[in-house]
Design a protein around this motif. Structure first.
Motif, mmCIF file in Angstrom:
data_model
loop_
_atom_site.group_PDB
_atom_site.id
_atom_site.type_symbol
_atom_site.label_atom_id
_atom_site.label_comp_id
_atom_site.label_asym_id
_atom_site.label_seq_id
_atom_site.Cartn_x
_atom_site.Cartn_y
_atom_site.Cartn_z
ATOM 1 N N ARG A 68 -12.223 -32.736 33.981
ATOM 2 C CA ARG A 68 -12.558 -31.873 32.844
ATOM 3 C C ARG A 68 -12.471 -30.408 33.262
ATOM 4 N N ARG A 69 -11.966 -29.599 32.371
ATOM 5 C CA ARG A 69 -11.910 -28.162 32.628
ATOM 6 C C ARG A 69 -13.336 -27.602 32.580
ATOM 7 N N ALA A 70 -13.700 -26.796 33.572
ATOM 8 C CA ALA A 70 -15.028 -26.207 33.625
ATOM 9 C C ALA A 70 -14.968 -24.960 34.502
ATOM 10 N N TRP A 71 -16.080 -24.254 34.544
ATOM 11 C CA TRP A 71 -16.200 -23.073 35.398
ATOM 12 C C TRP A 71 -17.389 -23.255 36.325
ATOM 13 N N ILE A 72 -17.239 -22.793 37.554
ATOM 14 C CA ILE A 72 -18.276 -22.936 38.575
ATOM 15 C C ILE A 72 -18.745 -21.544 38.972
ATOM 16 N N GLY A 73 -20.056 -21.376 39.094
ATOM 17 C CA GLY A 73 -20.612 -20.101 39.527
ATOM 18 C C GLY A 73 -21.806 -20.324 40.437
ATOM 19 N N GLY A 74 -22.182 -19.274 41.179
ATOM 20 C CA GLY A 74 -23.347 -19.343 42.051
ATOM 21 C C GLY A 74 -22.988 -19.737 43.468
ATOM 22 N N TRP A 75 -24.010 -20.106 44.243
ATOM 23 C CA TRP A 75 -23.800 -20.447 45.651
ATOM 24 C C TRP A 75 -24.933 -21.351 46.126
ATOM 25 N N GLY A 76 -24.644 -22.199 47.106
ATOM 26 C CA GLY A 76 -25.660 -23.056 47.730
ATOM 27 C C GLY A 76 -26.379 -23.943 46.735
ATOM 28 N N ARG A 77 -27.691 -23.827 46.721
ATOM 29 C CA ARG A 77 -28.501 -24.600 45.778
ATOM 30 C C ARG A 77 -28.462 -24.004 44.377
ATOM 31 N N ARG A 78 -27.964 -22.805 44.249
ATOM 32 C CA ARG A 78 -28.039 -22.081 42.987
ATOM 33 C C ARG A 78 -26.667 -22.025 42.326
ATOM 34 N N MET A 79 -26.171 -23.169 41.923
ATOM 35 C CA MET A 79 -24.856 -23.229 41.307
ATOM 36 C C MET A 79 -24.954 -23.821 39.912
ATOM 37 N N VAL A 80 -23.954 -23.512 39.101
ATOM 38 C CA VAL A 80 -23.908 -23.963 37.712
ATOM 39 C C VAL A 80 -22.497 -24.416 37.395
ATOM 40 N N VAL A 81 -22.392 -25.524 36.677
ATOM 41 C CA VAL A 81 -21.118 -25.961 36.106
ATOM 42 C C VAL A 81 -21.174 -25.666 34.613
ATOM 43 N N LEU A 82 -20.206 -24.931 34.116
ATOM 44 C CA LEU A 82 -20.165 -24.545 32.712
ATOM 45 C C LEU A 82 -19.017 -25.270 32.026
ATOM 46 N N PHE A 83 -19.374 -26.177 31.102
ATOM 47 C CA PHE A 83 -18.370 -26.909 30.340
ATOM 48 C C PHE A 83 -18.097 -26.183 29.022
ATOM 49 N N PRO A 84 -16.855 -26.238 28.530
ATOM 50 C CA PRO A 84 -16.570 -25.599 27.228
ATOM 51 C C PRO A 84 -17.359 -26.235 26.095
ATOM 52 N N TYR A 85 -17.648 -27.556 26.210
ATOM 53 C CA TYR A 85 -18.394 -28.258 25.176
ATOM 54 C C TYR A 85 -19.422 -29.152 25.844
ATOM 55 N N GLY A 86 -20.625 -29.214 25.240
ATOM 56 C CA GLY A 86 -21.697 -30.012 25.800
ATOM 57 C C GLY A 86 -21.689 -31.431 25.297
ATOM 58 N N PRO A 87 -22.590 -32.273 25.840
ATOM 59 C CA PRO A 87 -22.619 -33.687 25.448
ATOM 60 C C PRO A 87 -23.240 -33.927 24.084
ATOM 61 N N ARG A 88 -24.040 -32.985 23.575
ATOM 62 C CA ARG A 88 -24.757 -33.246 22.326
ATOM 63 C C ARG A 88 -24.380 -32.292 21.192
ATOM 64 N N LYS A 89 -23.834 -31.151 21.495
ATOM 65 C CA LYS A 89 -23.535 -30.196 20.433
ATOM 66 C C LYS A 89 -22.337 -29.351 20.840
ATOM 67 N N PRO A 90 -21.640 -28.767 19.880
ATOM 68 C CA PRO A 90 -20.491 -27.917 20.228
ATOM 69 C C PRO A 90 -20.955 -26.639 20.916
ATOM 70 N N GLY A 91 -20.048 -26.028 21.633
ATOM 71 C CA GLY A 91 -20.356 -24.794 22.336
ATOM 72 C C GLY A 91 -20.506 -25.028 23.823
ATOM 73 N N PRO A 92 -20.421 -23.985 24.631
ATOM 74 C CA PRO A 92 -20.511 -24.110 26.092
ATOM 75 C C PRO A 92 -21.831 -24.731 26.522
ATOM 76 N N TYR A 93 -21.773 -25.449 27.627
ATOM 77 C CA TYR A 93 -22.933 -26.198 28.131
ATOM 78 C C TYR A 93 -23.058 -25.962 29.633
ATOM 79 N N ALA A 94 -24.195 -25.408 30.049
ATOM 80 C CA ALA A 94 -24.439 -25.108 31.460
ATOM 81 C C ALA A 94 -25.240 -26.237 32.100
#
Length: 348
Positions: free
Chosen positions: A305-331
């Protein structure tokens, strides 16, 4: 791994110290505000020592957590252990990445608000149990004392033992149930001293048995347990989202193809899902989902899946264009299991 173990130990110590401080802080404050409460010899200095010690321990644990993160960060000042260099496009056209970074900061503030909610729940439990104690103490100090006779005894295999006692107020005979908190064995026909409230003769106790309001005690204990369980998760969530928001603000986002693996060990010890990341330059990294309400949901099992990754170490986030329950980006919060593997060939 050594860093993870040490950090977990300091985190547990800090949370426990904060819970002890909150428990005794609410109890001491309630006692100080209650006009009829009388501290026993050495009780107030003892509580002050516990409050000071637990607060100092929580502050020390917090400082060690920050120091551990600073040491880890100092080894990789360019974040290259987790993220590749930013490329020209980075896929920003799909979503507003700056807006999503700001959304992380709002999410961190909401998580901090939940800490206050669970703190209020815990404080309400302490206040409820203290109120029951204080009511029983007030009755002991100001109630009317008469002789009563035990008319029945109930010692259930499960539940709270009790006995019923018959006594008289001026012109009226009463029968009331008294919960037994001591180890004293009561028998039918025993004569006991009954202390009752003249304004409410059914509100009774004995010198030995406080007979606290069981509804108030039960409600207070329920709130205490809920707060004791919920507050560590809320604290961890608030600290985690705050750290992730700050980390992503520093690093920015990197586009990647991700695969969420729901059970990477195939039954050999259940763990949180893994996120296997392949960056655009061909390097990859394996992340672990953090315990959060922002879990993968139906995203688990979907590949590349296309996504964006940010942060470092324990403090990271995967950002999906669409979430599992509602439209819009999902962190989705994650942490790195290891460093980035740069041995793969670039994606063409």
């Amino acid at each position: 791994m050594e860093h993870e173990r040490r950090r977990t130990g300091w985190l547990v110590l800090t949370v426990v110290a904060m819970l002890v401080f909150l428990f005794f802080g609410v109890g001491t404050t309630y006692s100080l505000l209650a006009p009829a409460y009388v501290f026993e010899d050495g009780e107030l200095p003892g509580e002050a020592a516990i409050l000071s010690g637990s607060l100092a321990l929580a502050a020390f644990g917090t400082s060690r957590l920050r120091a551990a993160d600073r040491r880890l960060r100092a080894h990789v000042p360019d974040y290259g252990a987790w993220l590749p260099a930013r490329d020209a496009t980075n896929g920003e056209g799909r979503i507003d990445l700056d807006a999503e970074t700001a959304r992380l900061r709002r999410l961190a503030r909401r998580a901090a608000g939940l800490v206050l909610v669970w703190t209020a729940v815990f404080a309400g439990g302490v206040a409820g149990t203290n109120a029951a104690d204080q009511t029983a103490a007030d009755l002991l100090a100001s109630g009317v004392r008469v002789a009563g006779v035990v008319v029945s005894v109930d010692n259930p295999a499960k539940g709270t033992p009790s006995f019923r006692v018959r006594y008289e107020s001026p012109g009226t005979a009463w029968t009331a149930e008294i919960v037994r908190d001591t180890t004293h064995a009561y028998r039918v026909g025993d004569v006991v001293t009954v202390i009752y409230d003249p304004a409410d003769p059914e509100h009774v106790r004995t010198p030995e048995e406080p007979n606290e309001n069981q509804v108030l005690v039960g409600f207070g204990v329920l709130l205490l347990l809920a707060g004791f369980i919920g507050m560590p998760f809320a604290l961890n969530g608030a600290a985690g989202w705050r750290g992730r928001a700050r980390a992503v603000t520093r690093t920015g986002w990197r586009v990647a193809a991700v695969t969420v693996v729901p059970d990477p060990y195939r039954g050999r010890g259940r763990r949180l899902p893994e996120v296997r990341v392949r960056y655009r330059d061909g390097s990859g990294i394996v992340l672990r989902c953090a315990l959060s309400t922002h879990g993968p949901g139906v995203l688990a099992g979907q590949e590349h899946r296309r996504a964006w990754i940010g942060g470092w170490g324990r403090r990271m986030v995967v950002l999906f264009p669409y979430g599992p329950r509602k439209p819009g980006p999902y962190a989705m919060p994650v942490r790195a299991i290891g460093s980035r593997d740069q041995s793969m060939s670039p994606v063409r």
